[in-house]
Design a protein around this motif. Sequence first.
Motif, PDB file in Angstrom:
ATOM      1  N   PHE A  62       0.028  -1.248 -13.701  1.00 27.64           N
ATOM      2  CA  PHE A  62      -0.572  -0.748 -12.208  1.00 27.64           C
ATOM      3  C   PHE A  62      -1.555  -0.794 -11.811  1.00 27.64           C
ATOM      4  CE2 PHE A  62       4.449  -0.413 -12.437  1.00 27.64           C
ATOM      5  CZ  PHE A  62       4.714  -1.167 -11.292  1.00 27.64           C
ATOM      6  N   ASP A  63      -2.550   0.265 -13.036  1.00 31.43           N
ATOM      7  CA  ASP A  63      -3.275   1.104 -12.244  1.00 31.43           C
ATOM      8  C   ASP A  63      -4.891  -0.038 -12.549  1.00 31.43           C
ATOM      9  OD1 ASP A  63      -3.180   3.046 -13.001  1.00 31.43           O
ATOM     10  OD2 ASP A  63      -3.149   3.583 -15.046  1.00 31.43           O
ATOM     11  N   ASN A  64      -4.584  -1.565 -13.044  1.00 32.88           N
ATOM     12  CA  ASN A  64      -5.453  -2.597 -12.467  1.00 32.88           C
ATOM     13  C   ASN A  64      -5.419  -3.157 -11.720  1.00 32.88           C
ATOM     14  OD1 ASN A  64      -6.678  -1.552 -15.395  1.00 32.88           O
ATOM     15  ND2 ASN A  64      -4.805  -2.440 -16.530  1.00 32.88           N
ATOM     16  N   PHE A  65      -4.231  -3.745 -10.706  1.00 31.84           N
ATOM     17  CA  PHE A  65      -4.291  -4.043  -9.900  1.00 31.84           C
ATOM     18  C   PHE A  65      -5.691  -3.223  -8.434  1.00 31.84           C
ATOM     19  CE2 PHE A  65      -0.254  -5.275 -11.819  1.00 31.84           C
ATOM     20  CZ  PHE A  65      -0.586  -6.180 -11.802  1.00 31.84           C
ATOM     21  N   PRO A  66      -6.050  -4.849  -8.164  1.00 31.74           N
ATOM     22  CA  PRO A  66      -6.904  -3.342  -6.645  1.00 31.74           C
ATOM     23  C   PRO A  66      -6.054  -2.487  -5.810  1.00 31.74           C
ATOM     24  CG  PRO A  66      -7.766  -5.866  -6.498  1.00 31.74           C
ATOM     25  CD  PRO A  66      -5.776  -5.846  -7.465  1.00 31.74           C
ATOM     26  N   ARG A  67      -6.756  -1.338  -4.790  1.00 33.08           N
ATOM     27  CA  ARG A  67      -6.009  -0.778  -4.144  1.00 33.08           C
ATOM     28  C   ARG A  67      -5.358  -1.250  -3.361  1.00 33.08           C
ATOM     29  NH1 ARG A  67      -4.277   5.055  -5.016  1.00 33.08           N
ATOM     30  NH2 ARG A  67      -5.521   4.978  -7.048  1.00 33.08           N
ATOM     31  N   GLY A  68      -5.861  -2.100  -2.233  1.00 27.37           N
ATOM     32  CA  GLY A  68      -5.302  -3.481  -1.298  1.00 27.37           C
ATOM     33  C   GLY A  68      -4.431  -4.343  -1.980  1.00 27.37           C
ATOM     34  N   ALA A  69      -3.629  -4.295  -3.542  1.00 31.21           N
ATOM     35  CA  ALA A  69      -2.984  -5.494  -3.849  1.00 31.21           C
ATOM     36  C   ALA A  69      -1.468  -5.947  -2.568  1.00 31.21           C
ATOM     37  CB  ALA A  69      -3.006  -6.024  -4.780  1.00 31.21           C
ATOM     38  N   HIS A  70      -0.830  -6.602  -1.897  1.00 28.47           N
ATOM     39  CA  HIS A  70       0.040  -6.753  -1.975  1.00 28.47           C
ATOM     40  C   HIS A  70       1.058  -6.562  -2.848  1.00 28.47           C
ATOM     41  CE1 HIS A  70       3.229  -7.930   0.241  1.00 28.47           C
ATOM     42  NE2 HIS A  70       2.471  -7.674   2.147  1.00 28.47           N
ATOM     43  N   PRO A  71       2.090  -5.410  -2.961  1.00 27.48           N
ATOM     44  CA  PRO A  71       2.985  -5.555  -3.552  1.00 27.48           C
ATOM     45  C   PRO A  71       3.695  -6.491  -3.742  1.00 27.48           C
ATOM     46  CG  PRO A  71       3.637  -3.585  -1.342  1.00 27.48           C
ATOM     47  CD  PRO A  71       2.198  -4.508  -0.958  1.00 27.48           C
ATOM     48  N   MET A  72       4.189  -7.369  -2.838  1.00 25.12           N
ATOM     49  CA  MET A  72       4.879  -8.737  -3.627  1.00 25.12           C
ATOM     50  C   MET A  72       4.035  -9.622  -4.704  1.00 25.12           C
ATOM     51  SD  MET A  72       7.353  -9.438  -2.663  1.00 25.12           S
ATOM     52  CE  MET A  72       8.236 -11.097  -2.375  1.00 25.12           C
ATOM     53  N   ALA A  73       2.287  -9.703  -4.877  1.00 22.54           N
ATOM     54  CA  ALA A  73       1.736 -10.378  -5.356  1.00 22.54           C
ATOM     55  C   ALA A  73       2.014  -8.914  -6.444  1.00 22.54           C
ATOM     56  CB  ALA A  73       0.148 -10.029  -5.104  1.00 22.54           C
ATOM     57  N   ILE A  74       2.174  -8.215  -6.993  1.00 24.74           N
ATOM     58  CA  ILE A  74       2.258  -7.510  -7.643  1.00 24.74           C
ATOM     59  C   ILE A  74       3.421  -7.762  -8.513  1.00 24.74           C
ATOM     60  CG2 ILE A  74       2.352  -4.615  -8.680  1.00 24.74           C
ATOM     61  CD1 ILE A  74       0.440  -3.903  -6.959  1.00 24.74           C
ATOM     62  N   MET A  75       4.818  -7.563  -7.442  1.00 22.05           N
ATOM     63  CA  MET A  75       6.585  -7.782  -7.829  1.00 22.05           C
ATOM     64  C   MET A  75       6.010  -8.948  -9.072  1.00 22.05           C
ATOM     65  SD  MET A  75       7.401  -4.805  -7.398  1.00 22.05           S
ATOM     66  CE  MET A  75       9.273  -5.058  -8.170  1.00 22.05           C
ATOM     67  N   SER A  76       5.589  -9.774  -8.321  1.00 18.69           N
ATOM     68  CA  SER A  76       5.076 -11.122  -9.125  1.00 18.69           C
ATOM     69  C   SER A  76       5.150 -11.146 -10.768  1.00 18.69           C
ATOM     70  CB  SER A  76       5.343 -12.395  -8.304  1.00 18.69           C
ATOM     71  OG  SER A  76       4.500 -13.769  -8.675  1.00 18.69           O
ATOM     72  N   THR A  77       3.949 -10.314 -10.482  1.00 24.71           N
ATOM     73  CA  THR A  77       2.966 -10.555 -11.866  1.00 24.71           C
ATOM     74  C   THR A  77       3.545  -9.578 -12.775  1.00 24.71           C
ATOM     75  OG1 THR A  77       0.413 -10.773 -10.363  1.00 24.71           O
ATOM     76  CG2 THR A  77       0.717 -10.059 -12.754  1.00 24.71           C
ATOM     77  N   MET A  78       4.051  -8.435 -12.373  1.00 24.99           N
ATOM     78  CA  MET A  78       5.122  -7.842 -13.310  1.00 24.99           C
ATOM     79  C   MET A  78       6.358  -8.436 -13.929  1.00 24.99           C
ATOM     80  SD  MET A  78       2.981  -4.863 -13.727  1.00 24.99           S
ATOM     81  CE  MET A  78       4.016  -3.365 -14.077  1.00 24.99           C
ATOM     82  N   ILE A  79       7.052  -9.348 -12.422  1.00 22.76           N
ATOM     83  CA  ILE A  79       8.094  -9.742 -13.542  1.00 22.76           C
ATOM     84  C   ILE A  79       8.413 -10.486 -14.108  1.00 22.76           C
ATOM     85  CG2 ILE A  79      10.410 -10.946 -12.684  1.00 22.76           C
ATOM     86  CD1 ILE A  79      10.756  -8.037 -12.238  1.00 22.76           C
TER      87      ILE A  79
END
Length: 425
Positions: free
Chosen positions: A123-140
């Motif tokens: 989580f620390d390495n995503f840009p601050r404004g990253a959309h949570p859906m993009a984060i979730m798709s990557t993390m899953i």
Amino acid sequence: MSNPNNAVLKIDGKEIMLPIVTGTHGEMGLDISNLRNSTGLVTVDPSFMNTAACYSKITYIDGEKGILSYRGIPIQELVKKARFVETAYLLLHGKLPSRDQGSKFSQLLTRHSLLHEDMRHFFDNFPRGAHPMAIMSTMINALSTFYPNVDLLSLKEDIDTSATRLISIFRTMAAFAYKRSIGEPVVYPCPDLPYCANFLNMMFSSPVTQYELREETVRILNVLLILHADHEQNCSTTAVRTIGSAQVNLYASISAGISALSGPLHGGANQAVIDMLKKIEKDANIKKYIDRAKDKNNSFRLMGFGHRVYKTYDPRAAIIKKECHKFLRSTKISSPLLNVALELEKVALNDEYFIERKLYPNVDFYSGIIYSAIGIPENMFTVMFGLARLPGWIAHWKEMIGTQTKIARPRQIYVGKHVKEFSSR
Ligand code: ACO
């Protein structure tokens, strides 16, 4: 002799029999799976407007009458009598859990709620404004590197372990992504709290404030998650089934579903609705937006309106609208956006353009107002949808693995250039 179970297609003087198949509620389809073998013809249906891609026992929709049921149980019943976790079990197993099965399922949800600590640092390495859906798709998708043994055989025997891990970890990740976006330390899952209460606690407690869990809030969250839990062959579920048919692992398939859901024409509409309602409230001019939605030279659409399948009021929207009033009243939260939404709906439903095209509010129209009232920020709305849709996606993936042996692979009609000789000029 004509057979009522066959349709006859005449091509070049030749008669081809096409079997007619019938579903549980009498819905009929033409089985064209052998058409190309017998005639050389394919069928053309861009965007699958008229194609049943599979047989399914999970969810039934009657888009003309506004009926939706999971495994035969109407959503109205589930909202009244079940919690989200029971609904998830129902979708996955085809029946509601016994007391014993339910408590085992809950125990598994608790056991699998922790995220691998090494993943927390992602989580620390995503840009601050990253959309949570993009984060979730990557993390899953990344889950398969931490839990690599999700092969098809192990899943056929034990879907609960992988399903509960996904359903539970998605919830933890969603709360972590939110905490990271507001610069607060993460709150770990609490083993004593049930699913929805646990999520609210992870979202809104902090080392300096204990979130007060209210019964109404937990209840409304259960209602929203149940209503979004499945919707047969929608865009994201089709993505999960299609990608899964290549026998990729479950996490990669679900990651694709999350990406599909993030689009504004699909799950992303719930966020777009609130943006739109805020603009309308500021402009105090509903007519302007209705006119823009009707203007063929303008790409603007009334977000939260219209549906590929429902040609009447979306039954989920009807429940959410009622529950929205009830929730706001009982919690004494005022929402000026609800008034804008009610007025907009009234104007649209009396307008010839919307009447002719059978455009009604869909599931996304009122859900964001409740999420806002709970305190969930707008960029997390579609993540909430994803959290709810997980059991549906997994159930479809499981059904597809059990029934479909071939990789999904549509045909096309080539309309490009004829063969030409190579020429560099
Ligand atoms: N506002 C204005 N006009 C609309 C809208 C709308 N929201 N929705 C459909 N129309 C019009 C179309 O312009 C089209 O008009 P035409 O016949 O004059 O060309 C007609 O209604 C039919 O619309 P289609 O786009 O062909 O319908 P389709 O089934 O392809 O699309 C969709 C369905 C994507 C949901 C569409 O209604 C839409 O864009 N709605 C707004 C976005 C939205 O709310 N999405 C969430 C859907 S629910 C979900 O996915 C969870």
